[in-house]
Scaffold this active site. Structure first.
Site, PDB file in Angstrom:
ATOM      1  N   GLY A  35     -18.144   7.714  -3.902  1.00 18.09           N
ATOM      2  CA  GLY A  35     -17.218   7.763  -4.745  1.00 18.09           C
ATOM      3  C   GLY A  35     -17.125   6.650  -5.597  1.00 18.09           C
ATOM      4  O   GLY A  35     -18.408   6.082  -5.885  1.00 18.09           O
ATOM      5  N   ALA A  40     -16.197   3.442  -5.433  1.00 21.98           N
ATOM      6  CA  ALA A  40     -16.829   2.152  -4.668  1.00 21.98           C
ATOM      7  C   ALA A  40     -18.237   2.161  -4.432  1.00 21.98           C
ATOM      8  O   ALA A  40     -18.993   1.467  -4.729  1.00 21.98           O
ATOM      9  CB  ALA A  40     -15.935   1.892  -3.517  1.00 21.98           C
ATOM     10  N   LYS A  90       1.076  -1.455  -0.057  1.00 24.08           N
ATOM     11  CA  LYS A  90      -0.066  -0.101   0.015  1.00 24.08           C
ATOM     12  C   LYS A  90       0.791   1.248  -0.008  1.00 24.08           C
ATOM     13  O   LYS A  90       1.915   1.436   0.288  1.00 24.08           O
ATOM     14  CB  LYS A  90      -0.985  -0.114   1.064  1.00 24.08           C
ATOM     15  CG  LYS A  90      -2.000   0.977   1.023  1.00 24.08           C
ATOM     16  CD  LYS A  90      -2.935   0.090   0.253  1.00 24.08           C
ATOM     17  CE  LYS A  90      -4.465   1.127  -0.039  1.00 24.08           C
ATOM     18  NZ  LYS A  90      -5.527   0.146  -0.410  1.00 24.08           N
TER      19      LYS A  90
END
Ligand code: NAD
Length: 422
Positions: free
Chosen positions: A226, A228, A111
């Site tokens: 957004g 998702a 990440k």
């Protein structure tokens, strides 16, 4: 307007470690291997000096955490947010290891993130910051070592800049396989934009089947509208459910008779927020979480469902589009209240699964049709759901513990088979 975010004292990495501890106990994990999994293999911190539009130099801080690569190259998004921390990035990289193992795709967990407020930056400043970050991490990422992707407040545009910078630095030829979530014109995959929401909608379909919930009478509340959240809402609407409450960083809207997701998306596109949507009343962000509904989708940021509000949640299914939206204490409350939580590592695994498909297409210089992508995604996520659900039944634990347990077992098997060297 700057992004608001529930300030919380909960450290996401502590939370990730707690989850690992619980899974380790359940599978009787060897102490040493537990320690291996508790530490990311590498965390890089880079300073990112760029010239701002006013001529001044500003230095941003960026991170890339590589948690574990026993099953394959590191994979995980890059997040731009003022409240990014090293511990958040480390936690998210560990969750990516579990997510890839649960989806059973050959990746480990990584990440990245930059502490910045992208909403207050010009396009030029964003591009310079993104390219300088790519330059900073270029030596630890690579098409066969670490393949980044978009996350909060990053998307195709940033992925294209990273691909271009990396390609220029490393041999000066186009290397689309260095990153996923790219625009279609440079090797992106059909179906990638909808993938997280689509995967989530498949997991909800499977959960509804198991719990005998009729999707045609189900109601949905979504926190965060957004990438998702929007596609999750739209695809659940397509399954027959009624979306009744939606929020974003500026507030929420509610209509008990249903909100048309397509119209709300258009409204958000033109007005920048869901607030002010016609034929709806405005509600607060926390009201969305506590809405009387069948399916709740947290699709914003972490630590939204906590000890304080968990007992006020009335949904039958909580499907986590966001990463880490539920604290461990809240999880226990929801489990006691017989609410089925489809954890982030399973519910939003559609994103990384289609990222994997994008990478395969890039490596083979192929393009797949949207139907091919969606069918493969459906098969993959349905199998993952079934693996986690049967583990949850077998061990009599909630779905998150079942997911971590399943993932830890898969990762540990790979570590054992490969062995330690040097
Ligand atoms: P995004 O930037 O497209 O959307 C985030 C949304 O959340 C925005 O609508 C924003 O207004 C809203 N928001 C921010 N703070 C909020 C608050 N306090 N209350 C309500 N809404 C708030 O990001 P995204 O890509 O949709 O990601 C959302 C979550 O899903 C993140 O946790 C991310 O890690 C996770 N996720 C995304 C993907 C993906 O493919 N996009 C994949 C896996 C996980």
């Amino acid at each position: 307007m700057s992004e608001s975010r529930n300030v919380s004292t909960i450290n996401p990495f502590d939370m990730a470690l707690e989850q690992l501890d619980e899974a380790a106990k359940l599978v009787n994990l060897d102490k040493g291997l537990h320690q291996v999994l508790a530490h990311p293999k590498r965390v890089l911190v880079v300073s990112i000096p760029i010239k701002m539009d006013n001529g001044e130099i500003q230095v941003f801080t960026g991170f890339r955490s590589q948690h574990n690569d026993a099953r394959g190259p590191y994979k995980g998004g890059i997040r731009y947010h003022p409240q990014v921390t090293i511990d958040e990035v480390k936690a998210l990289s560990m969750w990516m290891t579990w997510k890839c193992a649960i989806a059973d795709i050959p990746y480990g967990g990584g990440k990245g993130g930059i502490i910045c407020d992208p909403k207050r930056m010009s396009e030029g400043e964003l591009e310079r910051m993104t390219r300088r970050y790519a330059y900073g991490i270029a030596d630890i990422i690579g098409p066969r070592t670490d393949i980044p992707a978009p996350d909060v407040y990053t998307g195709g545009k940033e992925m294209a800049w990273i691909m271009d910078t990396y390609s220029a630095l490393k041999g000066n030829y186009g290397q689309p396989e260095i990153i996923t979530g790219k625009p279609l014109q440079i090797g992106g995959s059909l179906g990638r934009a909808e993938a997280t929401g689509r995967g989530l909608s498949f997991t909800v379909r499977e959960a509804a089947n198991r719990l005998k919930v009729n999707m045609h009478t189900a109601t949905v509340a979504v926190q965060g509208f957004g990438n998702a959240g929007q596609y999750a809402a739209q695809l659940l609407e397509e399954q027959g459910a009624k979306v009744i409450a939606v929020s974003d960083s500026r507030g929420g809207v509610y209509n008990k008779n249903g909100i048309q997701v397509g119209a709300l998306r258009k409204h958000k596109e033109t007005k920048g927020s869901v607030i002010g949507f016609a034929e709806s009343k405005s509600i607060g962000d926390s009201d969305v979480l506590e809405t009387d509904c069948t399916i709740l989708i947290p699709a914003a940021l972490e630590n939204q469902i906590t000890r304080k509000n968990a007992s006020k949640i009335s949904a039958k299914i909580v499907a986590e589009a966001a990463n880490g939206p539920t604290t461990t204490e809240a999880d226990d409350i929801l489990y006691k209240n017989k609410i089925l939580v489809i954890p982030d590592v399973l519910a939003n695994g559609g994103g990384v699964t289609v990222s994997y498909f994008e990478w395969l297409q890039n490596l083979r210089r192929e393009y797949w049709s949207e139907n091919q992508v969606n069918d493969k995604l459906d098969k993959n996520i349905t199998r993952a759901f079934s693996d986690v659900y049967s583990t949850h039944e077998k061990y009599q634990v909630n779905m998150r513990k079942a997911s971590t347990l399943l993932a830890v077992n898969r990762v540990v098997e790979a570590i054992k088979i490969r062995g330690l060297w040097p």
